[in-house]
Design an enzyme around this catalytic site. Structure first.
Site, PDB file in Angstrom:
ATOM      1  N   SER A 128      38.629  39.332  46.465  1.00 45.59           N
ATOM      2  CA  SER A 128      38.741  39.192  45.015  1.00 45.59           C
ATOM      3  C   SER A 128      38.074  37.917  44.527  1.00 45.59           C
ATOM      4  O   SER A 128      38.048  36.918  45.235  1.00 45.59           O
ATOM      5  CB  SER A 128      40.202  39.169  44.571  1.00 45.59           C
ATOM      6  N   LYS A 183      45.110  44.242  48.210  1.00 50.12           N
ATOM      7  CA  LYS A 183      44.060  44.047  47.194  1.00 50.12           C
ATOM      8  C   LYS A 183      44.271  45.014  46.027  1.00 50.12           C
ATOM      9  O   LYS A 183      44.099  44.651  44.860  1.00 50.12           O
ATOM     10  CB  LYS A 183      42.671  44.258  47.812  1.00 50.12           C
ATOM     11  N   HIS A 186      47.052  43.695  43.965  1.00 47.15           N
ATOM     12  CA  HIS A 186      46.501  42.541  43.247  1.00 47.15           C
ATOM     13  C   HIS A 186      45.816  43.012  41.961  1.00 47.15           C
ATOM     14  O   HIS A 186      46.043  42.472  40.878  1.00 47.15           O
ATOM     15  CB  HIS A 186      45.490  41.799  44.141  1.00 47.15           C
ATOM     16  N   ASN A 187      45.011  44.047  42.071  1.00 50.40           N
ATOM     17  CA  ASN A 187      44.306  44.537  40.886  1.00 50.40           C
ATOM     18  C   ASN A 187      45.269  45.158  39.879  1.00 50.40           C
ATOM     19  O   ASN A 187      45.071  45.023  38.673  1.00 50.40           O
ATOM     20  CB  ASN A 187      43.238  45.547  41.295  1.00 50.40           C
ATOM     21  N   GLU A 190      46.723  42.413  38.086  1.00 52.96           N
ATOM     22  CA  GLU A 190      45.681  41.901  37.181  1.00 52.96           C
ATOM     23  C   GLU A 190      45.647  42.729  35.883  1.00 52.96           C
ATOM     24  O   GLU A 190      45.575  42.174  34.779  1.00 52.96           O
ATOM     25  CB  GLU A 190      44.346  41.970  37.929  1.00 52.96           C
TER      26      GLU A 190
HETATM   27  P1  NBP Z   1      27.774  48.240  44.445  1.00 56.04           P
HETATM   28  O1  NBP Z   1      29.161  48.726  44.484  1.00 56.04           O
HETATM   29  O2  NBP Z   1      26.992  48.424  43.203  1.00 56.04           O
HETATM   30  O3  NBP Z   1      26.958  48.931  45.657  1.00 56.04           O
HETATM   31  C1  NBP Z   1      25.581  48.721  45.830  1.00 56.04           C
HETATM   32  C2  NBP Z   1      25.243  48.615  47.299  1.00 56.04           C
HETATM   33  O4  NBP Z   1      25.622  49.823  48.000  1.00 56.04           O
HETATM   34  C3  NBP Z   1      23.749  48.479  47.508  1.00 56.04           C
HETATM   35  O5  NBP Z   1      23.524  47.597  48.574  1.00 56.04           O
HETATM   36  C4  NBP Z   1      23.329  49.899  47.855  1.00 56.04           C
HETATM   37  O6  NBP Z   1      22.134  49.967  48.585  1.00 56.04           O
HETATM   38  C5  NBP Z   1      24.489  50.301  48.705  1.00 56.04           C
HETATM   39  N1  NBP Z   1      24.583  51.747  48.960  1.00 56.04           N
HETATM   40  C6  NBP Z   1      24.898  52.776  48.127  1.00 56.04           C
HETATM   41 BR1  NBP Z   1      25.220  52.587  46.349  1.00 56.04          BR
HETATM   42  N2  NBP Z   1      24.927  53.969  48.718  1.00 56.04           N
HETATM   43  C7  NBP Z   1      24.606  53.723  49.999  1.00 56.04           C
HETATM   44  C8  NBP Z   1      24.453  54.557  51.131  1.00 56.04           C
HETATM   45  N3  NBP Z   1      24.667  55.882  51.060  1.00 56.04           N
HETATM   46  N4  NBP Z   1      24.080  53.991  52.304  1.00 56.04           N
HETATM   47  C9  NBP Z   1      23.880  52.667  52.377  1.00 56.04           C
HETATM   48  N5  NBP Z   1      24.006  51.816  51.344  1.00 56.04           N
HETATM   49  C10 NBP Z   1      24.385  52.330  50.165  1.00 56.04           C
HETATM   50  O7  NBP Z   1      27.700  46.689  44.882  1.00 56.04           O
HETATM   51  P2  NBP Z   1      28.656  45.455  44.514  1.00 56.04           P
HETATM   52  O8  NBP Z   1      28.987  45.421  43.072  1.00 56.04           O
HETATM   53  O9  NBP Z   1      28.006  44.285  45.154  1.00 56.04           O
HETATM   54  O10 NBP Z   1      30.011  45.793  45.277  1.00 56.04           O
HETATM   55  C11 NBP Z   1      30.076  45.976  46.681  1.00 56.04           C
HETATM   56  C12 NBP Z   1      31.498  46.340  47.049  1.00 56.04           C
HETATM   57  O11 NBP Z   1      32.356  45.255  46.728  1.00 56.04           O
HETATM   58  C13 NBP Z   1      32.051  47.546  46.319  1.00 56.04           C
HETATM   59  O12 NBP Z   1      32.888  48.281  47.162  1.00 56.04           O
HETATM   60  C14 NBP Z   1      32.872  46.937  45.215  1.00 56.04           C
HETATM   61  O13 NBP Z   1      33.911  47.799  44.781  1.00 56.04           O
HETATM   62  C15 NBP Z   1      33.414  45.695  45.897  1.00 56.04           C
HETATM   63  N6  NBP Z   1      33.796  44.605  45.008  1.00 56.04           N
HETATM   64  C16 NBP Z   1      33.059  44.312  43.926  1.00 56.04           C
HETATM   65  C17 NBP Z   1      33.424  43.260  43.096  1.00 56.04           C
HETATM   66  C18 NBP Z   1      32.604  42.911  41.918  1.00 56.04           C
HETATM   67  O14 NBP Z   1      33.023  42.015  41.167  1.00 56.04           O
HETATM   68  N7  NBP Z   1      31.442  43.513  41.716  1.00 56.04           N
HETATM   69  C19 NBP Z   1      34.555  42.503  43.403  1.00 56.04           C
HETATM   70  C20 NBP Z   1      35.277  42.800  44.535  1.00 56.04           C
HETATM   71  C21 NBP Z   1      34.893  43.852  45.330  1.00 56.04           C
HETATM   72  P3  NBP Z   1      20.718  50.096  47.808  1.00 56.04           P
HETATM   73  O15 NBP Z   1      20.338  48.701  47.428  1.00 56.04           O
HETATM   74  O16 NBP Z   1      19.817  50.679  48.840  1.00 56.04           O
HETATM   75  O17 NBP Z   1      20.937  50.991  46.624  1.00 56.04           O
END
Ligand code: NBP
Length: 477
Positions: A128, A183, A186-187, A190
């Site tokens: 988080s 987690k 936690h959400n 939130e």
């Molecule tokens: P995203 O959730 O937007 O995911 C994008 C990533 O997933 C890219 O690297 C993409 O590769 C890859 N991907 C996908 Br989409 N499909 C795929 C597949 N079939 N095979 C391999 N790679 C694949 O990214 P994020 O916002 O950085 O979040 C990452 C994780 O962290 C998520 O689970 C999210 O819920 C969690 N999270 C996010 C936050 C936040 O604030 N954003 C906070 C806490 C946790 P590509 O580049 O080739 O498309």
């Protein structure tokens, strides 16, 4: 030249976590389905530490020291399974796959079980703090085996946020899905925090008659007291912000429809399964969903009811103080409900979760970080078997002191027609818990009447049924 950790999935979260590891002196192997992201990271941030850019799964795995630590930061759901299927055949017993995405804990339990057969440690990890947290120090909630934590824990401790006393905001929450479960809750908390803050804002706006700028000042003051928290702090920032295009308060130009990604909803769904009353969190999820029903709201705008008439200046100031009491008391209740759910989940799945440690790792890095969490930790440290946060003497006393104001605020809200589902649910929960008798007795009697579901008596043991359709005599069931 091998990497202590590898990160695959280099969107915002993965990229910043990889940089965080590198800035802390670890060599980080990088991989992403689309290789351009990998190279972009190295071009832009390569000077921050040691990175090994790789393009294929084989290269990536080969770049890792053993036992391998492979962190997956892809979109939760099918992409996570796809990545596991791609990498698992290339790994060896003892290696670790760390899923830092927002996975559902049931998926984590399944993946952990499947990979365990292969001798691979699957470490479902809640993270988080959003983008900024990932880079500068998130709150980290790892599940998985104790053995995996032995190898991975010190690295996570290094990159995590630190609480004010310097303690790292990470702990081994428990086996398999425990980290993702915590987690999730936690959400949920939130969501509840945000809803309660929203209700406080609306009351200050409509009943006290204050402007957003003035409310920002009030939140700033609250942030120096017991409500000191990240969410109160950013609320003040948001409320003080003026829209450049129109010169209006920013909050007035944003459409009033709140979105959600699902973790709050899961918290409520799982609570229903576990039979845990998380009414405050549920109201927060429903409030977001109600806000999104534009057509229904439009069609209902003409319904009868009062419009709030702002108080005079001197009464408004006193009212604002009462709102602080109502907000604080409601917040205690929503944390009580959230911790109840964690305890119940721990029991159901045999996780043995240390609730004080959970409160402790939420003190820094995460969205619900707050001074208040220190006190929750102290409450559980003093009494690990605390039946509920409300049984802690300090919290009970604070609620006792707040309750007159809490009730007065809700009465004003009801009178003036300001919706306050979060405050109301919290107070109803509190009153229900302390009630001598609940109408559940009547419910149970009704169930016996129409469905012969039987009832228990207050004066003796056993299950009974009344012959409602006959002579209404009682029989032992
Ligand atoms: P995203 O959730 O937007 O995911 C994008 C990533 O997933 C890219 O690297 C993409 O590769 C890859 N991907 C996908 Br989409 N499909 C795929 C597949 N079939 N095979 C391999 N790679 C694949 O990214 P994020 O916002 O950085 O979040 C990452 C994780 O962290 C998520 O689970 C999210 O819920 C969690 N999270 C996010 C936050 C936040 O604030 N954003 C906070 C806490 C946790 P590509 O580049 O080739 O498309």
């Amino acid at each position: 030249n091998s990497a202590q950790i590898g990160v695959t999935g280099l969107a915002v979260m993965g990229r910043n976590l990889a940089r965080n590891f590198a800035r802390n002196g670890y060599t980080v192997a990088l991989h992403n389905r689309t290789a351009s992201r990998t190279h972009e990271l190295v071009e832009q941030f390569g000077d921050e530490g040691d990175f090994i850019a790789t393009e294929t799964a084989k290269e990536f795995v080969a770049a890792l020291e053993r036992p391998r630590r492979l962190m997956v930061m892809v979109k939760a759901g099918e992409p996570t399974d796809a990545v596991i299927q791609e990498f698992a055949p290339l790994l060896e017993p003892g290696d670790m796959i760390i899923d830092g995405g927002n996975a559902h804990f049931a998926d984590t339990r399944r993946r952990e079980r499947e990979l365990r057969e292969q001798g691979i440690h699957f470490v479902g990890t809640g993270i988080s703090g959003g983008e900024e947290g990932a880079l500068h120090g998130p709150s980290i909630m790892p599940g998985g085996s104790q053995e995996s934590y032995g190898s991975l824990g010190p690295m996570l401790e290094k990159i995590s946020a630190k609480a004010e006393d310097g303690a790292p905001c990470v702990t081994h929450v428990g086996p398999d899905g425990a980290g993702h479960f915590v987690k999730m809750v936690h959400n949920g908390i939130e969501y509840a925090d945000m809803q309660l803050i929203g209700e406080a804002y609306q009351l200050l706006r409509d009943v006290a008659g204050y402007s957003p700028a003035r409310i920002a000042e009030i939140f700033r003051t609250w942030n120096t007291g017991r409500l000191d928290s990240y969410l109160i702090e950013i609320t003040a920032e948001v409320l003080a912000h003026v829209d450049e295009a129109t010169g209006e308060p920013f909050v007035d130009v944003v459409q009033d429809r709140a979105e959600q990604k699902g973790t709050g909803r899961w918290t409520v769904q799982i609570a229903l399964d576990l039979g845990v009353p998380v009414s405050g969190i549920a109201e927060a999820v429903f409030a977001r969903s109600l806000s999104g029903h534009a057509g229904l709201r439009e069609a209902s705008r003409g319904l009868a009811g009062p419009r709030a008439t702002p108080l005079g200046e001197s009464e408004a100031a006193a009212f604002a103080d009462r709102v602080e009491q109502a907000l604080y008391a409601s917040k205690i209740v929503s944390y009580t409900q959230g911790f109840h759910e964690i305890a119940a989940g721990g029991e159901e799945y045999g996780w043995d979760i240390d609730l004080g440690a959970v409160a402790s790792i939420w003190r820094g890095g995460c969205i619900i970080r707050a001074a208040f969490l220190d006190r929750i930790r102290a409450a559980y440290d003093a009494r690990p078997d605390l039946p509920s946060l409300l049984s802690d003497e300090t919290f009970a006393q604070e609620i006792a002191a707040a309750q007159d104001d809490w009730r007065a605020v809700l009465a004003a809200a009801v009178h003036q027609g300001v919706p306050t589902p979060g405050f109301a649910a919290a107070l109803a929960y509190y009153d229900a818990l302390r009630a001598e008798r609940l109408p559940a007795a009547l419910t149970q009697a009704q169930r016996d009447y129409f469905g012969a579901h039987t009832y228990r008596r207050t004066d003796r043991e056993g299950s009974f049924h009344t012959l409602w359709g006959g002579d209404r005599s009682q029989v032992e069931a």
